[in-house]
Design an enzyme around this catalytic site. Structure first.
Site, PDB file in Angstrom:
ATOM      1  N   ALA A 112      57.413  21.258  83.136  1.00 45.72           N
ATOM      2  CA  ALA A 112      57.548  20.759  81.769  1.00 45.72           C
ATOM      3  C   ALA A 112      56.251  21.051  81.028  1.00 45.72           C
ATOM      4  O   ALA A 112      55.188  21.158  81.630  1.00 45.72           O
ATOM      5  CB  ALA A 112      57.828  19.263  81.765  1.00 45.72           C
ATOM      6  N   ALA A 114      54.184  19.813  77.355  1.00 47.45           N
ATOM      7  CA  ALA A 114      54.154  18.888  76.224  1.00 47.45           C
ATOM      8  C   ALA A 114      52.905  19.143  75.397  1.00 47.45           C
ATOM      9  O   ALA A 114      52.170  20.098  75.646  1.00 47.45           O
ATOM     10  CB  ALA A 114      54.194  17.443  76.725  1.00 47.45           C
ATOM     11  N   SER A 115      52.664  18.276  74.419  1.00 41.80           N
ATOM     12  CA  SER A 115      51.581  18.524  73.473  1.00 41.80           C
ATOM     13  C   SER A 115      50.206  18.381  74.109  1.00 41.80           C
ATOM     14  O   SER A 115      49.260  19.058  73.705  1.00 41.80           O
ATOM     15  CB  SER A 115      51.696  17.561  72.292  1.00 41.80           C
ATOM     16  OG  SER A 115      51.674  16.216  72.750  1.00 41.80           O
ATOM     17  N   ALA A 117      49.633  18.277  77.748  1.00 48.13           N
ATOM     18  CA  ALA A 117      49.480  18.918  79.050  1.00 48.13           C
ATOM     19  C   ALA A 117      50.790  19.552  79.482  1.00 48.13           C
ATOM     20  O   ALA A 117      51.823  19.398  78.827  1.00 48.13           O
ATOM     21  CB  ALA A 117      49.046  17.876  80.084  1.00 48.13           C
ATOM     22  N   GLN A 118      50.711  20.276  80.598  1.00 46.43           N
ATOM     23  CA  GLN A 118      51.922  20.732  81.249  1.00 46.43           C
ATOM     24  C   GLN A 118      51.831  20.380  82.730  1.00 46.43           C
ATOM     25  O   GLN A 118      50.748  20.116  83.262  1.00 46.43           O
ATOM     26  CB  GLN A 118      52.169  22.216  81.051  1.00 46.43           C
ATOM     27  CG  GLN A 118      51.157  23.160  81.638  1.00 46.43           C
ATOM     28  CD  GLN A 118      51.401  24.598  81.162  1.00 46.43           C
ATOM     29  OE1 GLN A 118      51.808  24.836  80.012  1.00 46.43           O
ATOM     30  NE2 GLN A 118      51.168  25.559  82.036  1.00 46.43           N
ATOM     31  N   VAL A 119      53.004  20.360  83.380  1.00 48.85           N
ATOM     32  CA  VAL A 119      53.098  19.886  84.756  1.00 48.85           C
ATOM     33  C   VAL A 119      53.592  21.008  85.656  1.00 48.85           C
ATOM     34  O   VAL A 119      54.596  21.660  85.354  1.00 48.85           O
ATOM     35  CB  VAL A 119      54.043  18.672  84.841  1.00 48.85           C
ATOM     36  CG1 VAL A 119      54.212  18.224  86.288  1.00 48.85           C
ATOM     37  CG2 VAL A 119      53.511  17.524  83.998  1.00 48.85           C
ATOM     38  N   LYS A 133      49.419  17.568  86.777  1.00 49.90           N
ATOM     39  CA  LYS A 133      49.387  17.524  85.318  1.00 49.90           C
ATOM     40  C   LYS A 133      48.071  18.142  84.862  1.00 49.90           C
ATOM     41  O   LYS A 133      46.996  17.685  85.254  1.00 49.90           O
ATOM     42  CB  LYS A 133      49.505  16.076  84.849  1.00 49.90           C
ATOM     43  CG  LYS A 133      49.569  15.891  83.341  1.00 49.90           C
ATOM     44  CD  LYS A 133      49.820  14.421  83.008  1.00 49.90           C
ATOM     45  CE  LYS A 133      49.887  14.165  81.506  1.00 49.90           C
ATOM     46  NZ  LYS A 133      50.154  12.742  81.210  1.00 49.90           N
ATOM     47  N   ASP A 269      55.191   4.232  76.019  1.00 47.70           N
ATOM     48  CA  ASP A 269      55.821   5.460  75.528  1.00 47.70           C
ATOM     49  C   ASP A 269      57.125   5.724  76.270  1.00 47.70           C
ATOM     50  O   ASP A 269      57.329   6.801  76.842  1.00 47.70           O
ATOM     51  CB  ASP A 269      54.855   6.638  75.702  1.00 47.70           C
ATOM     52  CG  ASP A 269      55.306   7.895  74.953  1.00 47.70           C
ATOM     53  OD1 ASP A 269      56.083   7.757  73.983  1.00 47.70           O
ATOM     54  OD2 ASP A 269      54.897   9.004  75.332  1.00 47.70           O
TER      55      ASP A 269
END
Length: 452
Positions: A112, A114-115, A117-119, A133, A269
């Site tokens: 995945a 995201a704004s 980080a990425q995993v 992460k 969140d």
């Protein structure tokens, strides 16, 4: 790393503010597109900070219209990844050793993006499956001037009655603080450990948080156990496994409410990307970059407000808001309570609220705008989580009443934690005494004026 309030070069802010203004103007000029789409494309182009704001909108059903939620939801999982070579380099730099000395494999394709980080999936040398992460390159520098520009925009929003109720300046400052915290993955690791202890203390055995590999955590890298489960919105798959989806909803509400009322700590969140469900019905929480932390006094004020909402005690609702400093001194609290009661009346039958939480929030916001009351930032963050759960209820348990579930949980917690019940009763009594003192002072003032 730059912190909120740290000195930042004016030319950088001016340049970035000009870029933001130009980008918004260009996208808003596409008048044939719906407004949410124009803003979403502008946010995407402007980068991580604005993508993060868009994600907040997407995960706030009830605070924003449905078409806005649908449009901005793409920002949760459609953020382009950055090159894996950069991710590998970041891991090596942050952990201070070669990748080959840590992992036997490190997936090329991220799971995945995201704004922030990425995993990546990976395997430790001992064979255990983990996820890593990794923060986006040069994120701190990119975010710095964007946050200052965002604060300038929120100063303008403070002057508009319809937007000032949400305390945009305070929320922007809080957003800046939490974003800086999100960019230090060591803090997220601590949040995960704290939530795990909270679940253990509360006896909530059906909820899990991934174990952190603390020797493989840095400011920009977080390594944790890999847990794969069913998507939180995949109701058909869950029911095929025999999972009670109504129980899942109740568990989500209990985790948030008990975290708020008892521990002063909760996940800040909640959305489908941060949740999964194991085949045995265990609820798994991910991504602890944003959490709610409450002091004891704030926790008591929030608890008092929540109890007042579920019992339709409008005067107590106003007193709780006043205790946050959200009610201007010149506002007549009795008049404000009467306004809320009048607006709530269509939603109450026989003393029972028949509305959804989102409808009640819309009603409360209208009353607050009318009386220049600002919503406390702690209440905004909590409300966002409960509104997400209410949206999830439509899929998981369409017949469930979220307000009734909250009321049952409050009642259970008051029995389980008698000291908490005493604190809330004391806070409500102090609120009534303050009302009496204000009324007596006002009567004395009127009497003095009449004698003159």
């Amino acid at each position: 790393m730059s912190r909120p309030g740290a000195p930042v070069s004016r030319p950088g802010i001016a340049r970035r503010s000009a870029d933001i203004s130009t980008t918004f103007a260009r996208h808003l000029a596409r008048v044939r597109d719906p407004l949410p789409r124009r803003l979403r494309t502008a946010f995407t182009e402007l980068g991580p900070t604005f993508v993060k704001v868009g994600q907040v909108i997407a995960s706030s059903p009830g605070l924003f219209p449905r078409d806005w939620i649908d449009e901005f939801s793409s920002l949760r999982d459609q953020v382009p990844p950055f090159p894996t070579a950069l991710a590998r380099r970041t891991v090596e730099e942050d952990l201070g050793r070669p990748l080959s000395s840590i992992f036997s494999s490190f997936d090329t394709e991220p799971l995945a993006a995201a704004s922030i980080a990425q995993v990546h999936g990976a395997t430790l040398l001992d064979g255990r499956a983990v996820v890593v992460k990794v923060q986006r390159p040069r994120l701190a520098e990119q975010v710095r001037d964007e946050l200052r520009a965002l604060l300038i925009v929120c100063e303008l929003l403070e002057r508009i009655p319809q937007t000032s109720v949400g305390s945009p300046r305070a929320l922007a400052e809080d957003f800046a603080r939490t974003l800086h915290e999100e960019m230090d993955f060591r803090l997220e690791a601590e949040n995960m450990d704290r939530m795990r202890r909270l679940l253990d203390t509360s006896g909530i055995g059906d909820c899990r948080v991934p174990e952190v590999h603390h020797d493989l955590v840095g400011r920009r890298v977080l390594t944790m156990e890999r847990i794969d489960g069913l998507h939180f919105t995949d109701v058909e798959a869950m029911r095929a496994e025999g999972i009670d989806t109504e129980r899942l909803l109740r568990l989500g509400v209990q985790t948030v409410v008990e975290g708020v009322l008892v521990h002063g700590f909760f996940h800040g969140d909640l959305h489908a990307g941060n949740l999964c469900v194991l085949p045995d019905g265990t609820f798994v929480l991910f991504d602890f970059g944003i959490v709610g932390r409450l002091t004891e006094s704030t926790r008591t004020r929030l608890a008092t407000y929540l109890m007042a909402v579920t019992t339709n005690d409008y005067a107590a609702m106003v007193r709780a808001l006043r205790s946050f400093g959200s009610v201007p001194r010149d506002v007549d609290v009795d008049e404000l309570a009467a306004t809320i009661a009048e607006l709530y009346e269509p939603f109450v039958q026989g003393g029972v609220v028949i509305a959804q939480l989102g409808e009640l929030m819309d009603t409360l916001i209208r009353a607050m705008v009318r009386h220049r009351v600002r919503m406390p930032r702690e209440l905004v963050l909590l409300t966002k989580q409960m509104l997400y759960l209410e949206g999830a209820a439509a899929t998981l348990a369409p017949d469930a009443d979220l307000l009734q579930e909250q009321t049952l949980i409050y009642s259970t917690l008051m029995t389980k934690y008698p000291d908490l019940a005493s604190q809330i009763q004391g806070a409500m009594q102090r609120g009534r005494e303050m009302d009496d003192a204000i009324a007596a002072a006002a009567a004395a003032g009127r009497g003095a004026r009449s004698r003159r």
